[in-house]
Design a protein around this motif. Structure first.
Motif, PDB file in Angstrom:
ATOM      1  N   PRO A  52      10.807 -25.502   6.080  1.00  0.00           N
ATOM      2  CA  PRO A  52       9.378 -25.252   6.347  1.00  0.00           C
ATOM      3  C   PRO A  52       8.698 -24.353   5.325  1.00  0.00           C
ATOM      4  O   PRO A  52       7.489 -24.165   5.383  1.00  0.00           O
ATOM      5  CB  PRO A  52       9.413 -24.570   7.729  1.00  0.00           C
ATOM      6  CG  PRO A  52      10.720 -23.851   7.743  1.00  0.00           C
ATOM      7  CD  PRO A  52      11.680 -24.756   7.006  1.00  0.00           C
ATOM      8  N   TRP A  53       9.472 -23.795   4.398  1.00  0.00           N
ATOM      9  CA  TRP A  53       8.891 -22.869   3.415  1.00  0.00           C
ATOM     10  C   TRP A  53       8.027 -23.612   2.407  1.00  0.00           C
ATOM     11  O   TRP A  53       8.326 -24.739   2.006  1.00  0.00           O
ATOM     12  CB  TRP A  53      10.002 -22.109   2.687  1.00  0.00           C
ATOM     13  CG  TRP A  53      11.133 -23.008   2.261  1.00  0.00           C
ATOM     14  CD1 TRP A  53      11.149 -23.874   1.207  1.00  0.00           C
ATOM     15  CD2 TRP A  53      12.401 -23.165   2.910  1.00  0.00           C
ATOM     16  NE1 TRP A  53      12.339 -24.547   1.149  1.00  0.00           N
ATOM     17  CE2 TRP A  53      13.121 -24.143   2.179  1.00  0.00           C
ATOM     18  CE3 TRP A  53      12.988 -22.569   4.030  1.00  0.00           C
ATOM     19  CZ2 TRP A  53      14.410 -24.542   2.534  1.00  0.00           C
ATOM     20  CZ3 TRP A  53      14.269 -22.976   4.378  1.00  0.00           C
ATOM     21  CH2 TRP A  53      14.961 -23.935   3.645  1.00  0.00           C
ATOM     22  N   ARG A  54       6.931 -22.962   2.026  1.00  0.00           N
ATOM     23  CA  ARG A  54       6.076 -23.426   0.931  1.00  0.00           C
ATOM     24  C   ARG A  54       5.711 -22.188   0.114  1.00  0.00           C
ATOM     25  O   ARG A  54       5.618 -21.089   0.680  1.00  0.00           O
ATOM     26  CB  ARG A  54       4.782 -24.082   1.444  1.00  0.00           C
ATOM     27  CG  ARG A  54       4.996 -25.243   2.398  1.00  0.00           C
ATOM     28  CD  ARG A  54       5.526 -26.496   1.693  1.00  0.00           C
ATOM     29  NE  ARG A  54       5.634 -27.600   2.647  1.00  0.00           N
ATOM     30  CZ  ARG A  54       6.730 -27.871   3.377  1.00  0.00           C
ATOM     31  NH1 ARG A  54       7.819 -27.121   3.258  1.00  0.00           N
ATOM     32  NH2 ARG A  54       6.729 -28.890   4.222  1.00  0.00           N
ATOM     33  N   PHE A  55       5.474 -22.365  -1.158  1.00  0.00           N
ATOM     34  CA  PHE A  55       5.142 -21.230  -2.018  1.00  0.00           C
ATOM     35  C   PHE A  55       3.926 -21.555  -2.875  1.00  0.00           C
ATOM     36  O   PHE A  55       3.748 -22.700  -3.295  1.00  0.00           O
ATOM     37  CB  PHE A  55       6.336 -20.876  -2.924  1.00  0.00           C
ATOM     38  CG  PHE A  55       7.587 -20.544  -2.156  1.00  0.00           C
ATOM     39  CD1 PHE A  55       7.711 -19.310  -1.524  1.00  0.00           C
ATOM     40  CD2 PHE A  55       8.620 -21.456  -2.034  1.00  0.00           C
ATOM     41  CE1 PHE A  55       8.857 -19.000  -0.793  1.00  0.00           C
ATOM     42  CE2 PHE A  55       9.774 -21.161  -1.311  1.00  0.00           C
ATOM     43  CZ  PHE A  55       9.887 -19.929  -0.687  1.00  0.00           C
ATOM     44  N   ILE A  56       3.119 -20.555  -3.118  1.00  0.00           N
ATOM     45  CA  ILE A  56       2.005 -20.660  -4.062  1.00  0.00           C
ATOM     46  C   ILE A  56       2.261 -19.577  -5.097  1.00  0.00           C
ATOM     47  O   ILE A  56       2.486 -18.414  -4.725  1.00  0.00           O
ATOM     48  CB  ILE A  56       0.661 -20.433  -3.340  1.00  0.00           C
ATOM     49  CG1 ILE A  56       0.433 -21.528  -2.289  1.00  0.00           C
ATOM     50  CG2 ILE A  56      -0.489 -20.384  -4.358  1.00  0.00           C
ATOM     51  CD1 ILE A  56      -0.704 -21.233  -1.312  1.00  0.00           C
ATOM     52  N   VAL A  91       4.610 -19.195   2.556  1.00  0.00           N
ATOM     53  CA  VAL A  91       3.905 -19.942   3.605  1.00  0.00           C
ATOM     54  C   VAL A  91       4.953 -20.722   4.390  1.00  0.00           C
ATOM     55  O   VAL A  91       5.966 -21.146   3.820  1.00  0.00           O
ATOM     56  CB  VAL A  91       2.916 -20.953   2.957  1.00  0.00           C
ATOM     57  CG1 VAL A  91       2.077 -21.672   4.008  1.00  0.00           C
ATOM     58  CG2 VAL A  91       2.029 -20.284   1.900  1.00  0.00           C
ATOM     59  N   TYR A  92       4.726 -20.886   5.708  1.00  0.00           N
ATOM     60  CA  TYR A  92       5.620 -21.804   6.433  1.00  0.00           C
ATOM     61  C   TYR A  92       4.812 -22.826   7.220  1.00  0.00           C
ATOM     62  O   TYR A  92       3.703 -22.555   7.664  1.00  0.00           O
ATOM     63  CB  TYR A  92       6.599 -21.061   7.351  1.00  0.00           C
ATOM     64  CG  TYR A  92       5.984 -20.330   8.522  1.00  0.00           C
ATOM     65  CD1 TYR A  92       5.674 -20.995   9.709  1.00  0.00           C
ATOM     66  CD2 TYR A  92       5.719 -18.971   8.454  1.00  0.00           C
ATOM     67  CE1 TYR A  92       5.118 -20.325  10.790  1.00  0.00           C
ATOM     68  CE2 TYR A  92       5.160 -18.290   9.527  1.00  0.00           C
ATOM     69  CZ  TYR A  92       4.861 -18.973  10.691  1.00  0.00           C
ATOM     70  OH  TYR A  92       4.305 -18.311  11.752  1.00  0.00           O
ATOM     71  N   GLN A  93       5.393 -24.028   7.354  1.00  0.00           N
ATOM     72  CA  GLN A  93       4.818 -25.069   8.216  1.00  0.00           C
ATOM     73  C   GLN A  93       5.164 -24.712   9.655  1.00  0.00           C
ATOM     74  O   GLN A  93       6.327 -24.473   9.966  1.00  0.00           O
ATOM     75  CB  GLN A  93       5.409 -26.437   7.855  1.00  0.00           C
ATOM     76  CG  GLN A  93       4.991 -26.976   6.518  1.00  0.00           C
ATOM     77  CD  GLN A  93       3.551 -27.469   6.521  1.00  0.00           C
ATOM     78  OE1 GLN A  93       2.894 -27.416   5.496  1.00  0.00           O
ATOM     79  NE2 GLN A  93       3.059 -27.922   7.663  1.00  0.00           N
ATOM     80  N   ASP A 109      13.250 -19.075   8.668  1.00  0.00           N
ATOM     81  CA  ASP A 109      13.668 -19.922   7.543  1.00  0.00           C
ATOM     82  C   ASP A 109      12.957 -19.525   6.249  1.00  0.00           C
ATOM     83  O   ASP A 109      13.576 -19.523   5.177  1.00  0.00           O
ATOM     84  CB  ASP A 109      13.402 -21.395   7.859  1.00  0.00           C
ATOM     85  CG  ASP A 109      14.277 -21.920   8.994  1.00  0.00           C
ATOM     86  OD1 ASP A 109      15.258 -21.231   9.350  1.00  0.00           O
ATOM     87  OD2 ASP A 109      13.978 -23.002   9.519  1.00  0.00           O
ATOM     88  N   LEU A 110      11.678 -19.194   6.341  1.00  0.00           N
ATOM     89  CA  LEU A 110      10.959 -18.732   5.143  1.00  0.00           C
ATOM     90  C   LEU A 110      11.623 -17.463   4.600  1.00  0.00           C
ATOM     91  O   LEU A 110      11.861 -17.342   3.386  1.00  0.00           O
ATOM     92  CB  LEU A 110       9.479 -18.463   5.472  1.00  0.00           C
ATOM     93  CG  LEU A 110       8.676 -17.764   4.361  1.00  0.00           C
ATOM     94  CD1 LEU A 110       8.600 -18.624   3.097  1.00  0.00           C
ATOM     95  CD2 LEU A 110       7.268 -17.414   4.857  1.00  0.00           C
TER      96      LEU A 110
END
Ligand SMILES: Cc1cc2nc3c(=O)[nH]c(=O)nc-3n(C[C@H](O)[C@H](O)[C@H](O)COP(=O)(O)O)c2cc1C
Length: 201
Positions: A52-56, A91-93, A109-110
């Motif tokens: 679920p992790w996202r990064f900017i 960021v996480y979903q 999880d992030l």
């Protein structure tokens, strides 16, 4: 003064060496290293392998992009983080892609992915300083983050320069402050919450 951990029990050298500096050297991080850091995050465990992790991310060699991301941090963090060569938002979903259900453990999880990134960074002589002090709504608006994703944290990446002369006074002191931890008997329980497990009495 060494910023290394002083563990009560033997632990891996990477964990001993990791710490969160305020001072960062005026030295860029290579594209190769950055790719490997996020590759380390990518291979973290996650509930149902949801990832679920996202990064900017933004690097200082792109000043407009860097200022944009810096502006999503609270001012006290901007004061020191502006010296770092790389900034990132975590960021996480919030929901599972396969059924839309709430993913209660996505923040876990992030954090796990960022921990792996941090260890990869340490192995490469880099440091990471994580931040809760951000403006999540501003970040979401700035980067068109959808409603089912949550901007949670930020982190600075770079080469540590503890007590850097460009740092404001308070931060130089923080880079020299003693590192402390709670004892294990306050953290690991057995029969009941608050009762230390016999291993740690
Ligand atoms: C999720 C998280 C949020 C944090 N938020 C901030 C922050 O907003 N500003 C800051 O200066 N440090 C922040 N920190 C750094 C902690 O203060 C630091 O990790 C802690 O004092 C332990 O020090 P060490 O990382 O050097 O062992 C954060 C760390 C984590 C993991």
């Amino acid at each position: 003064m060494s910023r290394h951990a002083k563990p009560d029990h033997p632990i891996h050298d990477l964990i001993v060496r990791r710490w969160s500096p305020y001072g960062f050297a005026d030295r860029p991080v290579s594209a190769e290293d950055l790719r490997s850091l996020f590759e380390a995050a990518r291979w973290a465990a996650s509930s149902y392998n949801e990832q679920p992790w996202r990064f900017i991310i933004a690097t200082r060699d792109d000043p407009a992009a860097f200022e944009r991301l810096l502006g999503c941090l609270v001012e006290p963090n901007q004061a020191w983080a502006r010296l770092a060569p790389v900034l990132a938002l975590g960021v996480y979903q919030k929901t599972f892609a396969r059924n839309g259900n709430d993913n209660r453990v996505a923040p876990h999880d992030l954090g796990l992915a960022v921990a792996q990134l941090t260890m990869e960074a340490t192995a490469r002589g880099l440091s990471v300083h994580q931040m809760a002090g951000i403006e999540p709504e501003k970040a979401a608006a700035t980067y068109n983050v959808p409603d089912d994703a949550q901007v949670t944290t930020a982190f600075a990446i770079g080469y540590e320069s503890a007590g850097d002369s460009r740092l404001a006074e308070g931060y130089r002191e923080r880079d020299a402050a003693e590192r402390t931890r709670k004892p294990l008997n306050a953290l690991v329980f057995g029969d009941a919450f608050g009762t230390p497990h016999s291993l740690f009495e």
